[in-house]
Design an enzyme around this catalytic site. Sequence first.
Site, PDB file in Angstrom:
ATOM      1  N   ASP A 167      -7.085   4.528  -4.342  1.00 19.69           N
ATOM      2  CA  ASP A 167      -7.792   4.283  -3.033  1.00 19.69           C
ATOM      3  C   ASP A 167      -8.349   5.577  -2.872  1.00 19.69           C
ATOM      4  O   ASP A 167      -8.465   6.543  -3.772  1.00 19.69           O
ATOM      5  CB  ASP A 167      -6.697   3.810  -1.994  1.00 19.69           C
ATOM      6  N   LYS A 177       0.936  -1.086  -0.015  1.00 20.66           N
ATOM      7  CA  LYS A 177      -0.024   0.028   0.060  1.00 20.66           C
ATOM      8  C   LYS A 177       0.914   1.234  -0.009  1.00 20.66           C
ATOM      9  O   LYS A 177       1.952   1.279   0.406  1.00 20.66           O
ATOM     10  CB  LYS A 177      -0.924  -0.037   1.161  1.00 20.66           C
TER      11      LYS A 177
HETATM   12  P1  NDP Z   1     -12.897   8.003  -2.823  1.00 26.14           P
HETATM   13  O1  NDP Z   1     -11.852   8.964  -2.543  1.00 26.14           O
HETATM   14  O2  NDP Z   1     -13.527   7.704  -3.993  1.00 26.14           O
HETATM   15  O3  NDP Z   1     -14.248   8.347  -1.794  1.00 26.14           O
HETATM   16  C1  NDP Z   1     -13.978   8.345  -0.482  1.00 26.14           C
HETATM   17  C2  NDP Z   1     -15.232   8.840   0.098  1.00 26.14           C
HETATM   18  O4  NDP Z   1     -15.228   8.844   1.555  1.00 26.14           O
HETATM   19  C3  NDP Z   1     -15.463  10.267   0.119  1.00 26.14           C
HETATM   20  O5  NDP Z   1     -16.785  10.442   0.039  1.00 26.14           O
HETATM   21  C4  NDP Z   1     -14.954  11.051   1.410  1.00 26.14           C
HETATM   22  O6  NDP Z   1     -15.630  12.117   1.646  1.00 26.14           O
HETATM   23  C5  NDP Z   1     -15.277   9.826   2.379  1.00 26.14           C
HETATM   24  N1  NDP Z   1     -14.060  10.030   3.383  1.00 26.14           N
HETATM   25  C6  NDP Z   1     -12.803   9.785   3.278  1.00 26.14           C
HETATM   26  N2  NDP Z   1     -12.220  10.042   4.408  1.00 26.14           N
HETATM   27  C7  NDP Z   1     -13.087  10.602   5.309  1.00 26.14           C
HETATM   28  C8  NDP Z   1     -12.917  10.909   6.446  1.00 26.14           C
HETATM   29  N3  NDP Z   1     -11.808  10.869   7.323  1.00 26.14           N
HETATM   30  N4  NDP Z   1     -14.137  10.919   7.224  1.00 26.14           N
HETATM   31  C9  NDP Z   1     -15.332  11.065   6.462  1.00 26.14           C
HETATM   32  N5  NDP Z   1     -15.406  10.885   5.140  1.00 26.14           N
HETATM   33  C10 NDP Z   1     -14.366  10.556   4.584  1.00 26.14           C
HETATM   34  O7  NDP Z   1     -12.313   6.608  -2.155  1.00 26.14           O
HETATM   35  P2  NDP Z   1     -12.732   5.261  -2.281  1.00 26.14           P
HETATM   36  O8  NDP Z   1     -14.354   5.130  -2.491  1.00 26.14           O
HETATM   37  O9  NDP Z   1     -12.062   4.554  -3.338  1.00 26.14           O
HETATM   38  O10 NDP Z   1     -12.474   4.508  -0.819  1.00 26.14           O
HETATM   39  C11 NDP Z   1     -13.435   4.339   0.242  1.00 26.14           C
HETATM   40  C12 NDP Z   1     -13.153   3.207   1.050  1.00 26.14           C
HETATM   41  O11 NDP Z   1     -12.885   2.040   0.316  1.00 26.14           O
HETATM   42  C13 NDP Z   1     -11.517   3.375   1.752  1.00 26.14           C
HETATM   43  O12 NDP Z   1     -11.442   2.864   2.912  1.00 26.14           O
HETATM   44  C14 NDP Z   1     -10.727   2.541   0.821  1.00 26.14           C
HETATM   45  O13 NDP Z   1      -9.416   2.188   1.275  1.00 26.14           O
HETATM   46  C15 NDP Z   1     -11.638   1.329   0.426  1.00 26.14           C
HETATM   47  N6  NDP Z   1     -11.475   0.554  -0.692  1.00 26.14           N
HETATM   48  C16 NDP Z   1     -11.081   1.343  -1.895  1.00 26.14           C
HETATM   49  C17 NDP Z   1     -11.258   0.142  -3.065  1.00 26.14           C
HETATM   50  C18 NDP Z   1     -10.917   0.880  -4.459  1.00 26.14           C
HETATM   51  O14 NDP Z   1     -10.870   0.028  -5.309  1.00 26.14           O
HETATM   52  N7  NDP Z   1     -11.028   2.136  -4.746  1.00 26.14           N
HETATM   53  C19 NDP Z   1     -10.849  -1.187  -2.960  1.00 26.14           C
HETATM   54  C20 NDP Z   1     -11.113  -1.654  -1.416  1.00 26.14           C
HETATM   55  C21 NDP Z   1     -11.520  -0.739  -0.459  1.00 26.14           C
HETATM   56  P3  NDP Z   1     -14.834  13.583   1.536  1.00 26.14           P
HETATM   57  O15 NDP Z   1     -14.475  13.731  -0.001  1.00 26.14           O
HETATM   58  O16 NDP Z   1     -15.530  14.511   2.287  1.00 26.14           O
HETATM   59  O17 NDP Z   1     -13.245  13.420   2.218  1.00 26.14           O
HETATM   60  O1  2IT Z   2      -7.915  -1.492  -0.706  1.00 24.58           O
HETATM   61  C1  2IT Z   2      -7.887  -2.096  -1.795  1.00 24.58           C
HETATM   62  O2  2IT Z   2      -8.058  -3.286  -1.918  1.00 24.58           O
HETATM   63  C2  2IT Z   2      -7.657  -1.139  -2.957  1.00 24.58           C
HETATM   64  N1  2IT Z   2      -7.501   0.101  -2.757  1.00 24.58           N
HETATM   65  C3  2IT Z   2      -7.526  -1.564  -4.335  1.00 24.58           C
HETATM   66  C4  2IT Z   2      -6.066  -2.178  -4.629  1.00 24.58           C
HETATM   67  C5  2IT Z   2      -5.878  -2.575  -5.977  1.00 24.58           C
HETATM   68  O3  2IT Z   2      -4.473  -2.820  -6.253  1.00 24.58           O
HETATM   69  O4  2IT Z   2      -6.652  -2.341  -7.070  1.00 24.58           O
END
Ligand code: NDP
Ligand code: 2IT
Length: 452
Positions: A172, A132
């Site tokens: 992420d 990561k």
């Molecule tokens: P994005 O940046 O697309 O969206 C993040 C969302 O979460 C936004 O709405 C943001 O709001 C909110 N957020 C982030 N930090 C905070 C905080 N500290 N407090 C409140 N709201 C918060 O990210 P993703 O959708 O890609 O990721 C979301 C989650 O999913 C994370 O935990 C990530 O690790 C996990 N994840 C993502 C994957 C992927 O493929 N993208 C895969 C597996 C897991 P704001 O804009 O106001 O900060």
């Molecule tokens: O938390 C996760 O699994 C991710 N942000 C996606 C990682 C990836 O390599 O697609």
Amino acid sequence: MTTRSVTRTTLDHLLTEIEHRNPAQPEFLQAAHEVLETLAPVVAARPEYAEPGLIERLVEPERQVLFRVPWQDDKGRVHVNRGFRVEFNSALGPYKGGLRFHPSVNLGVIKFLGFEQIFKNALTGLGIGGGKGGSDFDPHGRSDAEVMRFCQSFMTELHRHIGEHTDVPAGDIGVGGREIGYLFGQYRRITNRWEAGVLTGKGQGWGGSLIRPEATGYGSVLFAAAMLRERGEDLEGQTAVVSGSGNVAIYTIEKLAALGANAVTCSDSSGYVVDEKGVDVELLKQVKEVERGRVDTYAERRGSSARFVPGGSVWDVPADLALPSATQNELDENAAATLVRNGVKAVSEGANMPATPGAVHLLQKAGVAFGPGKAANAGGVAVSALEMAQNHARTSWTAAKVEEELADIMNNIHTTCHETAERYDAPGDYVTGANIAGFERVADAMLAQGVI
Ligand code: NDP
Ligand code: 2IT
């Protein structure tokens, strides 16, 4: 004393040691605790796992890279951020995991995410190790040009540590298609190589996989559906409370609707929206992905069915299902108690470690089906591995083929977690099932490959 309680004592001792060695890294310690606490039965049953040094190696990253990221804003001011890449474990394949750009990022946060990623990636059954990275850079309010300059500076250092056979980053929080584009461009320029498999989440037309943007959210819903099926239920007609409004939340909401359920909320760090008619995912995409706006704008445009609640807890909204899809520790014990009082049946973690340990305990005790992130959100990284496979073969698959693979992978992960939990006397406990099944695969590979 039974073998299991001797093992428990050994694991407790190890946890104390880990605390001493990693001070001021609460998120990493939380993630390590959560895994080690469930391993006693498998370590007691399989003496080879008690080999001195195995778990000690597992909790220590193979390599940690920290670097300076200087960049200039549109006014010419210089900013200095920190860059991180933690290459945690490569026993099963090249390091694989996303990059997070968020002001809260520090080494402990990246280590927690990298540690989770080891087991998550193992559960997919594919050949990917765990890693990561990211930065404390805050993309909110930055122009495209600023984000591009930041990404270029970040990659100018990162490029020497990654490669299609070495370490393959992706998105992420704060890193989506736009950022992957800028990062890929700079990597290509510096290395003078068209090395598609060095990053995943690329755009369609230059090496990206169909369904990668959708994969995490879709997968989290498929995992929820599998947990419900196990209990003789399905998604049809269920209401869901979803947090976040980014990549994972959007495609969670989309898939829920496609399978007959209804997501009634979304949120960001400023508050949440309740939409009685169900969240209109096309409007949400327009506001968040096209305009890079906030959820209060969604509520304004949606009309009378939706209202924005500043601050507050999205978990106060009653629903059958909860899919936390924003960030770590966003669902605490109080929120869990409210969900239980409101009759929640299943919780599927789209985000990484969104439920606190107290919340997980409370939900499980109340008989709620609880899908931990390393199982429930593995669809994203799984389709990333499929993107690598397509890049390697210089081909691209249809959306239907990728979706079918994703569904198979999510169902297999569900079955693996379920069966492993039963095998170790913890029926219905997906946390134990996911941790043990992921651990077994990584530990077996580490043992076979010697003291590395
Ligand atoms: P994005 O940046 O697309 O969206 C993040 C969302 O979460 C936004 O709405 C943001 O709001 C909110 N957020 C982030 N930090 C905070 C905080 N500290 N407090 C409140 N709201 C918060 O990210 P993703 O959708 O890609 O990721 C979301 C989650 O999913 C994370 O935990 C990530 O690790 C996990 N994840 C993502 C994957 C992927 O493929 N993208 C895969 C597996 C897991 P704001 O804009 O106001 O900060
Ligand atoms: O938390 C996760 O699994 C991710 N942000 C996606 C990682 C990836 O390599 O697609």
